[in-house]
Write an enzyme that holds these catalytic residues in place. Structure first.
Site, PDB file in Angstrom:
ATOM      1  N   PHE A  29       0.816  -1.216   0.000  1.00 25.70           N
ATOM      2  CA  PHE A  29       0.000   0.000   0.000  1.00 25.70           C
ATOM      3  C   PHE A  29       0.852   1.269   0.000  1.00 25.70           C
ATOM      4  O   PHE A  29       0.347   2.351   0.293  1.00 25.70           O
ATOM      5  CB  PHE A  29      -0.915  -0.002   1.232  1.00 25.70           C
ATOM      6  CG  PHE A  29      -0.164  -0.280   2.514  1.00 25.70           C
ATOM      7  CD1 PHE A  29       0.358   0.754   3.258  1.00 25.70           C
ATOM      8  CD2 PHE A  29       0.046  -1.580   2.946  1.00 25.70           C
ATOM      9  CE1 PHE A  29       1.074   0.501   4.424  1.00 25.70           C
ATOM     10  CE2 PHE A  29       0.757  -1.847   4.105  1.00 25.70           C
ATOM     11  CZ  PHE A  29       1.273  -0.800   4.847  1.00 25.70           C
ATOM     12  N   TYR A  30       2.132   1.171  -0.331  1.00 28.82           N
ATOM     13  CA  TYR A  30       3.036   2.321  -0.304  1.00 28.82           C
ATOM     14  C   TYR A  30       2.919   3.160  -1.578  1.00 28.82           C
ATOM     15  O   TYR A  30       3.882   3.347  -2.314  1.00 28.82           O
ATOM     16  CB  TYR A  30       4.485   1.853  -0.150  1.00 28.82           C
ATOM     17  CG  TYR A  30       4.886   1.420   1.244  1.00 28.82           C
ATOM     18  CD1 TYR A  30       4.031   1.540   2.327  1.00 28.82           C
ATOM     19  CD2 TYR A  30       6.148   0.882   1.478  1.00 28.82           C
ATOM     20  CE1 TYR A  30       4.413   1.131   3.592  1.00 28.82           C
ATOM     21  CE2 TYR A  30       6.543   0.473   2.745  1.00 28.82           C
ATOM     22  CZ  TYR A  30       5.674   0.595   3.793  1.00 28.82           C
ATOM     23  OH  TYR A  30       6.065   0.188   5.046  1.00 28.82           O
ATOM     24  N   GLY A  31       1.729   3.658  -1.829  1.00 28.44           N
ATOM     25  CA  GLY A  31       1.535   4.503  -2.996  1.00 28.44           C
ATOM     26  C   GLY A  31       0.257   5.305  -2.870  1.00 28.44           C
ATOM     27  O   GLY A  31      -0.596   5.014  -2.028  1.00 28.44           O
TER      28      GLY A  31
END
EC number: 1.1.1.65
Length: 333
Positions: free
Chosen positions: A51-53
């Protein structure tokens, strides 16, 4: 060299979150340059997130897929750890078997066959699902060969023991820095040492406070403009920061006395505290800063210096929570 699940990794890893989790992600050319430099210097434990975006949330994984498509020869040189198990919209953890399974499969799908998922960990523990249930699901992925091993993130010592009884835990990721030394006293470091589980230390510079770039409230406000989420964290409140200034100044003075930069001292201190158990994963978007971080390996903190530093820093109380009161309940579950 430290070993994670039989894989030799460098003493300092590399966090990839900052390359993509922001309104405008780092261009591929720049990101690849930093990633290649880190790897060339032995920094081969890479920490990523499902979920790093921002748009899309999977930008971090997509970056990795493009990287390994361009540099397939590096796939077996990197130990890749990915955090998942959170709802993309709410960032609330879900430890139910169906959700966790979909998360693992989604990570694998976005890597597009370019790189095996070495370690998967749920970013936070779901308090509504027994940890044993979540671990049994992940053990199935290990047994099938889809992932190599399982890790834990932001957990309590008791949860580590319970999880490890179901599936061998390859690493425990927690926040650990000069500002956040909870693991030294809450049982996490003790249980990891007892079970020989490496500790992956995220935010070793306390999100920038220990870089030497923030010395005044004005510096703090300017720095936070590039990272809007910081305004929600206790220690980035101007009032709390002002209370922590004496501590920061003491860190700076110790670093100078020992012939180091603040980042070098900050890394060496937590590595010395772990006595070989702690692997920091500082992030960076530039080669120069990555080089500066890894230069800590060219310095050393003697036992006498470490003892002196502990004695000096113990005189200064730390103000503010690691995150804030609202998020505190999601930590060390």
């Amino acid at each position: 060299m430290p070993i994670v699940s039989g894989f030799k990794v460098g003493p300092i890893g590399f966090g990839l979150m900052g390359l993509t989790w922001k309104p405008k992600q780092t261009p591929d050319e720049e990101a690849f340059e930093v990633m290649n430099y880190a790897l060339s210097q032995g920094s081969n434990y890479w920490d990523a997130g499902e979920f790093y975006g921002v748009d899309p949330p999977t930008s971090n994984l997509d970056l990795l897929a493009r990287y390994f498509e361009k540099y397939p020869e590096n796939a077996n040189k990197v130990f890749l750890s990915v955090k998942g198990g959170l709802d993309f919209k709410t960032l609330v953890p879900d430890g139910n078997p169906d959700f966790v399974s979909k998360s693992v499969e989604n990570v694998i799908a976005h890597l597009r066959g370019t790189k095996k998922l070495d370690l998967f960990q749920c970013a936070r523990v779901d308090p509504n699902v027994p940890i044993e249930t979540t671990m049994k699901t992940l053990k199935g992925f290990v047994d099938s060969g889809k992932i190599s091993c399982v890790g834990l993130s932001e957990v309590s010592a008791e949860t580590i023991k319970r999880a490890h009884a179901v599936v061998p835990i390859a690493a425990v990721e927690v926040e650990y820095s000069l500002f956040s030394r909870d693991i030294e006293t809450n049982g996490i470091m003790d249980i990891c040492r007892k079970l020989s589980i490496p500790i992956i230390a995220y935010s070793p510079f306390c999100r920038g406070l220990l870089t030497g770039r923030i010395k005044t409230v004005e510096d703090l406000k300017e720095f936070a403009k590039s990272f809007p989420f910081l305004e929600y964290l206790d220690r980035f409140s101007p009032d709390v920061f002002a209370k922590n200034l004496p501590f920061l100044q003491a860190v700076e003075q110790l670093a100078k006395k020992f012939g180091m930069t603040m980042p070098e001292f900050s890394l060496l201190f937590i590595m010395a505290s772990g006595n070989g158990l702690v692997i920091p994963i500082p992030g960076s978007t530039s080669v120069s800063r990555t080089k500066s971080n890894l230069n800590a390996l060219n310095k050393s903190l003697s036992p006498e210096q470490f003892k002196e530093a502990k004695e000096v820093l113990s005189k200064y109380p730390i103000y503010g929570l690691r995150y804030n009161e609202q998020l505190a309940g999601t930590l060390s579950v």
